[in-house]
Design an enzyme around this catalytic site. Structure first.
Site, mmCIF file in Angstrom:
data_model
loop_
_atom_site.group_PDB
_atom_site.id
_atom_site.type_symbol
_atom_site.label_atom_id
_atom_site.label_comp_id
_atom_site.label_asym_id
_atom_site.label_seq_id
_atom_site.Cartn_x
_atom_site.Cartn_y
_atom_site.Cartn_z
ATOM 1 N N THR A 214 -23.373 29.731 78.275
ATOM 2 C CA THR A 214 -22.440 30.866 78.135
ATOM 3 C C THR A 214 -22.398 31.777 79.352
ATOM 4 O OG1 THR A 214 -24.057 32.349 77.101
ATOM 5 C CG2 THR A 214 -22.785 30.910 75.627
ATOM 6 N N ILE B 94 -35.274 36.842 78.088
ATOM 7 C CA ILE B 94 -36.080 35.758 77.523
ATOM 8 C C ILE B 94 -37.412 35.599 78.265
ATOM 9 C CG2 ILE B 94 -35.163 33.812 78.878
ATOM 10 C CD1 ILE B 94 -35.014 32.277 76.126
ATOM 11 N N ASP C 257 -32.217 30.635 84.491
ATOM 12 C CA ASP C 257 -32.997 29.751 85.352
ATOM 13 C C ASP C 257 -33.701 30.551 86.452
ATOM 14 O OD1 ASP C 257 -33.896 27.305 86.208
ATOM 15 O OD2 ASP C 257 -31.981 26.628 87.018
#
Ligand code: ADP
Length: 169
Positions: A123, A11, A34
Site C-alpha cells: 500500500t 512496525i 523495508d
C-alpha cells in the site's frame, strides 16, 4: 485460536516473534517499511539477505513468497520478508497479495512463531488502494490455517488504520 489485532504505529517498534517486511524482490533494502526495518534492525538483517541472494534466492525472492532472517536488533526473533505485487494502471493481482500473508504465516509456522506483526503490504510505493488491500489482507489471514496465536496489523497512519479497522469490524 488465532486472534487478529490492530495497532497504529511504526512496525519497527513492535515486539513480536516475527515482524513482516514489505520487501522488494532484491532483498537488498528499499524505502518505506523495508528501509525502516534495516535502519533500526542493523546490518545483521542485510547480511542475512545477502546470504539468501547468494544461495536459495540468486534471482531474488519472487512476488507473493516469503523468507525469514534474523531480526537483528529489533524486538523480535525473526523478520519475515515478503514481496508484495505492484498495483499499476492495469490493477494488481489480488491472489499474489493474499499469498504474501499466507506464505508469511506458513514461514511463521515453520519457525514456531506465535505472534506476527504485519504492515499493510503493497500500500506504499507499490500503490495498492488501501481499502482493497485491507479487504484482501483481512480475508487472507482469517482464511489461513495457522498455529500463530496473534496476528497483529501495524498501520502507520490514520487512513490505513481506519481502512483495516473498517474491515475487521
Ligand atoms: P510496498 O512497497 O509493499 O508498497 P511500503 O513500505 O512502501 O511497501 O509501504 C507499505 C505500507 O507500510 C504503507 O501503508 C506505508 O505507509 C507503511 N509504512 C511505512 N513505514 C512504516 C513503518 N515504519 N511501520 C509500519 N508501516 C509503515
Amino acid at each position: 485460536m488465532t486472534g487478529i489485532t490492530l495497532v497504529q504505529g511504526d512496525i519497527t517498534h513492535q515486539r513480536a516473534d516475527a515482524i513482516v517486511n514489505a520487501a522488494n524482490s532484491s532483498l537488498l533494502g528499499g524505502g518505506g517499511v523495508d528501509g525502516a526495518i534495516h535502519r533500526r534492525g542493523g546490518p545483521a538483517i542485510l547480511d542475512a539477505c545477502r546470504d539468501l541472494r547468494a544461495s536459495r534466492y540468486g534471482r531474488g525472492l519472487p512476488t507473493g513468497r516469503a523468507v525469514a532472517t534474523t531480526a537483528g536488533e529489533l524486538d523480535a526473533r525473526w523478520v519475515i520478508h515478503t514481496v508484495g505485487p505492484v498495483y499499476n494502471a492495469a490493477g494488481g493481482d489480488p491472489s499474489l497479495l493474499a499469498s504474501c500473508y499466507r506464505e508469511s504465516l506458513r514461514v511463521a509456522d515453520e519457525l514456531g512463531a506465535r505472534s506476527v506483526a504485519f504492515p499493510a503490504i503493497s500500500t506504499g510505493v507499490y500503490g495498492w488502494p488501501l481499502d482493497d488491500a485491507a479487504r484482501i489482507a483481512v480475508d487472507a489471514v482469517r482464511g489461513a490455517d495457522t498455529a500463530v496465536e496473534e496476528i497483529r496489523f501495524v498501520l502507520f497512519d490514520d487512513r490505513a488504520h481506519e481502512a483495516f479497522a473498517a474491515r475487521l469490524g
